[in-house]
Scaffold this motif. Structure first.
Motif, PDB file in Angstrom:
ATOM      1  N   HIS A   1       8.347   0.306   8.269  1.00  0.00           N
ATOM      2  CA  HIS A   1       7.935  -1.041   8.608  1.00  0.00           C
ATOM      3  C   HIS A   1       7.060  -0.851  10.041  1.00  0.00           C
ATOM      4  O   HIS A   1       7.705  -0.712  11.061  1.00  0.00           O
ATOM      5  CB  HIS A   1       8.920  -2.081   8.796  1.00  0.00           C
TER       6      HIS A   1
ATOM      7  N   ASN B   1       2.141  -2.188   7.169  1.00  0.00           N
ATOM      8  CA  ASN B   1       2.536  -1.753   5.873  1.00  0.00           C
ATOM      9  C   ASN B   1       3.088  -2.671   4.827  1.00  0.00           C
ATOM     10  O   ASN B   1       3.076  -2.341   3.725  1.00  0.00           O
ATOM     11  CB  ASN B   1       3.172  -0.098   5.868  1.00  0.00           C
ATOM     12  N   LYS B   2       3.671  -3.720   5.211  1.00  0.00           N
ATOM     13  CA  LYS B   2       4.110  -4.536   4.262  1.00  0.00           C
ATOM     14  C   LYS B   2       3.093  -6.013   4.208  1.00  0.00           C
ATOM     15  O   LYS B   2       3.444  -6.863   3.411  1.00  0.00           O
ATOM     16  CB  LYS B   2       5.440  -5.300   4.853  1.00  0.00           C
TER      17      LYS B   2
END
Lengths: 104, 155
Positions: free
Chosen positions: A43, A92-93
């Motif tokens: 994350h 990245n989420k």
């Protein structure tokens, strides 16, 4: 998410010195949880964009190799006191955050 | 991406610095739009990372200064400052050579941003920190060793 981001921009001669502190765990995806032994999912911030007075001045790609609560500093020539600095990131989420400040 | 396009349009209307830089050929539009691809960040070694970034055999340069501690007690937070004295610097990439994924960050600079970036990185072990600077379509590099006493990449 939506932890506040801190931006400080000051003029030094004709160069704006911009310092940004973001709040983010920056998990690499390679660290193991001490209790469970499971890998902590990755994350981290993947992209940071900075604009001054509406012009893009920096686009950065980051990896999990950047420390927790990332700090970024850069210098923009030709900026003026009173110009608006906007910094936004995407992780990245797919989480996003954006903040702005005025060069003082 | 769209926000950037809007900025380019705005810049063109107001003869902003980005538009000027593009017109002067200092900044190729492709460079301004795309930094290192995500695949470069997933590369497991320095060679692959550079290949993904489209960098081959960068020349050593004394005009790049890397400011980092000689010995980092805590590998989770290593302050690094890169200054490029090369005129027309458009990108600075930061690599920690022995990290699991060596490419740590890639900065695309435009619109008057000077060849300077400052940040804090994680280092798994003692390694060279390498800066790869792009200026005028050419690549330059410099490196500095940082000794790490406690690694910062878990494990």
């Amino acid at each position: 998410m939506a932890e506040p981001m801190r931006i400080r921009a000051t003029m030094a001669g004709d160069v704006a010195d911009v310092k940004v502190l973001m709040n983010h765990p920056m998990e690499t995806g390679q660290r193991k949880d001490a209790k469970t032994g499971q890998l902590v999912p990755a994350h981290y911030i993947t992209e940071v964009t900075a604009t001054v007075g509406g012009n893009t001045v920096m686009k950065a790609g980051l990896s999990g190799g950047i420390s927790k609560n990332p700090y970024l500093g850069f210098k923009v020539k030709g900026a003026k006191a009173g110009d608006k600095v906007t910094v936004s990131w995407v992780d990245n989420k797919g989480d996003k955050n954006s903040a702005d400040a005025t060069i003082g | 991406m769209n926000a950037f396009r809007r900025n380019v349009l705005k810049g063109a209307a107001g003869a902003g610095t980005v538009a000027v830089a593009v017109a002067a050929g200092l900044l190729k539009p492709t460079q301004a739009l795309a930094g290192a691809p995500r695949s470069a960040f997933e590369a497991k070694n320095v060679g692959d990372a550079m290949k993904s970034m489209g960098v081959s055999a960068p020349a050593d340069s004394k005009d790049i200064t890397i400011k980092a501690p000689d010995i980092a007690e805590n590998g989770a937070v290593v302050p690094v400052e890169i200054t490029s004295g090369i005129a027309g610097t458009t990108a600075i990439a930061l690599i920690a050579e022995k990290n699991a994924t060596p490419l740590v960050a890639d900065f695309d600079l435009s619109g008057g941003t000077q060849g300077f970036v400052s940040t804090r990185i994680k280092m798994g072990q003692t390694a060279l920190i390498r800066a790869v600077v792009t200026a005028g379509g050419k690549s330059y590099t410099a490196a500095k060793e940082v000794k790490v006493t406690i690694g910062g990449c878990g494990g």
